[in-house]
Design an enzyme around this catalytic site. Structure first.
Site, PDB file in Angstrom:
ATOM      1  N   LYS A 175       0.709  -1.176   0.055  1.00 24.76           N
ATOM      2  CA  LYS A 175      -0.035  -0.007  -0.084  1.00 24.76           C
ATOM      3  C   LYS A 175       0.813   1.087   0.052  1.00 24.76           C
ATOM      4  O   LYS A 175       0.531   2.191  -0.672  1.00 24.76           O
ATOM      5  CB  LYS A 175      -0.835   0.173   1.435  1.00 24.76           C
ATOM      6  CG  LYS A 175      -1.613   1.338   1.594  1.00 24.76           C
ATOM      7  CD  LYS A 175      -2.579   1.531   0.149  1.00 24.76           C
ATOM      8  CE  LYS A 175      -3.602   2.750   0.730  1.00 24.76           C
ATOM      9  NZ  LYS A 175      -4.343   3.088  -0.257  1.00 24.76           N
ATOM     10  N   CYS A 177      -3.857   9.900   0.917  1.00 25.00           N
ATOM     11  CA  CYS A 177      -2.864   8.834   1.018  1.00 25.00           C
ATOM     12  C   CYS A 177      -1.626   9.363   0.300  1.00 25.00           C
ATOM     13  O   CYS A 177      -0.618   9.423   0.959  1.00 25.00           O
ATOM     14  CB  CYS A 177      -3.600   7.974  -0.134  1.00 25.00           C
ATOM     15  SG  CYS A 177      -4.730   6.889   0.393  1.00 25.00           S
TER      16      CYS A 177
END
Length: 445
Positions: A212, A266
């Site tokens: 991720k 993010c």
């Protein structure tokens, strides 16, 4: 069908809870934000996402989704809470740890804990340690202990959904399920396969956490290259949009488009988790973050230099969210730019954004900032700044800005201009639309 308890009802937790309920699971979502809980229980999400209200209303009306401020016992617990940065660009895991401590008393033999929050490598294992300390009556798995016997399962399944397309991507995107042990991963698979229509990719929790992070670091590096090109082109007097467009005609080159910076929950945050874990080995990742963090400041410097042409200029900023067609302001470079400009007492700032109904707290108390419609912003402006490429802005007529000084950080006007074989200005260049047309005439002569 399973009993599921979702910790955190924000941009990830709420769509996930509603989706699980739509598939027949009995879901309880909890959040410490009582106002958000009240809004959700009334059938109104506390943020905008296409089709979410419809899915939420259906889940509530069937009774398969309950929303409250405390957890309950369940077969599955999904942690979807924030992991922001604190001073020194270090990860703040306090929300993850607090959620873990909240659910610990509700665990029972056979329960599965799934961490969806983006986290530094090793976080899932630290959750195991906290659970073991809080619940000595339960046998908690240890990393890659394939021969051990355990009462609960723990895994990491990082979220992969994009604001504006969350519900579609919840179903259609591949998901990575990283278990503390393989049995933990398989327990996670059993839940996600009930609603994910794409591939479920099984690995260990450390790899899942790292994957991720590198997904977002890769995107950050590519954006930083484009943003750095825009600043170099401005220095050299080159149109970055044309340069990138021509370079991308090479069959193995695909340069991204520059912008005013990088925002969101993010890309602007996660690469720092890698830097924090291995500071001496992540030099490229650090530099990319620094380039993208520098870009808003560069835009502000350009606008302030322009403002010296006027006695008390009015600067109209088009866009405030962190990306196009969403209402999300988290880590927004546009918001940072507007806030920095507003600190100049000789500037009046007009803001227009179709996805923002009121000025956020960072701007609300500033007397020289007002939220207006796009037409008012255009009419009153001396300087126009395009910061976010909302769909509504893409329909603006370039001719309407002929007598304005324009700073186009996203190539917005260039989209329409290129359809007529006209090349847009650099993300850092400053011009009027007339200048653009003159340049275009030279290029197409």
């Amino acid at each position: 069908m399973a009993e599921v308890c979702v910790a955190g009802l924000g941009y990830i937790g709420l769509p996930t809870a509603a989706m699980l309920a739509s598939q027949g699971h009995q879901v309880t979502g909890f959040d410490i934000n009582a106002a958000a809980v009240a809004s959700i229980n009334s059938g109104h999400p506390h943020f905008h996402e296409p089709d979410l209200q419809m899915l939420l209303s259906a889940a509530l009306s069937t009774g398969r989704l309950k929303v409250q401020t405390e957890p309950v016992e369940a077969d599955y617990f999904i942690l979807a809470v924030p992991t922001p940065l604190i001073e020194g660009q270090k990860p703040d895991l306090s929300y993850v740890y607090a959620a873990c401590d909240e659910i610990a008393p509700c665990l029972r033999a056979g329960s599965t804990v799934i961490l969806e929050s983006t986290s530094p490598v090793g976080t899932t294992e630290r959750l195991c340690e906290r659970i073991a300390a809080a619940r000595p009556d339960l046998r908690v798995p240890r990393y890659m202990d394939v021969g051990g016997e355990f009462d609960i399962f723990v895994c990491h399944c990082p979220e992969r959904i994009l604001p504006g397309q969350m519900l579609r991507e919840l179903v259609s995107n591949d998901r990575i399920i990283g278990g503390v042990t393989d049995a933990c991963a398989q327990s996670g698979v059993a839940l996600y396969e009930t609603f994910v229509r794409s591939n479920l990719l099984v690995t260990d929790c450390r790899t899942a956490e790292f994957v991720k992070l590198i997904e977002n670091a890769s995107r950050d590096i590519n954006i930083a290259f484009a943003n750095e090109l825009s600043m170099i082109c401005d220095h050299l007097g080159i149109d970055v949009w044309q340069a990138i467009e021509l370079a991308n005609r090479h069959p193995r080159v695909k340069i991204l488009q520059p912008g005013p910076g990088v925002g969101g929950h993010c890309i602007a945050v996660d690469p720092w988790f890698i830097v924090d874990s291995a500071p001496d080995l992540s030099r490229m990742i650090r530099v990319a973050r620094e380039v993208n963090d520098r870009k808003p400041k560069s835009v502000v410097e350009t606008i302030r230099a322009l403002a010296k042409r006027f006695k008390r200029p009015i600067v109209s900023c088009y866009g405030l969210t962190y990306k196009a067609d969403v209402d999300d302001l988290r880590e927004s470079p546009a918001l940072e730019i507007v806030h920095d400009l507003a600190r100049s007492t000789n500037l009046d700032i007009l803001v227009c954004d179709p996805h923002v109904r009121e000025l956020p707290a960072a701007l609300a108390d500033l007397s020289n900032v007002r939220l207006v419609g796009p037409d008012d912003a255009r009419r009153q402006a001396d300087i126009v700044v395009f910061l976010v490429g909302h769909r509504q802005f893409q329909r603006l007529e370039a001719n309407a800005f002929l007598n304005k000084v324009v700073v186009d950080t996203i190539g917005l006007l260039g989209v329409a201009q290129r359809r007529q074989h006209v090349v847009a200005a650099s993300a850092q260049s400053v011009s009027t639309i007339g200048d653009l047309r003159t340049a275009a005439q030279r290029l197409t002569a």
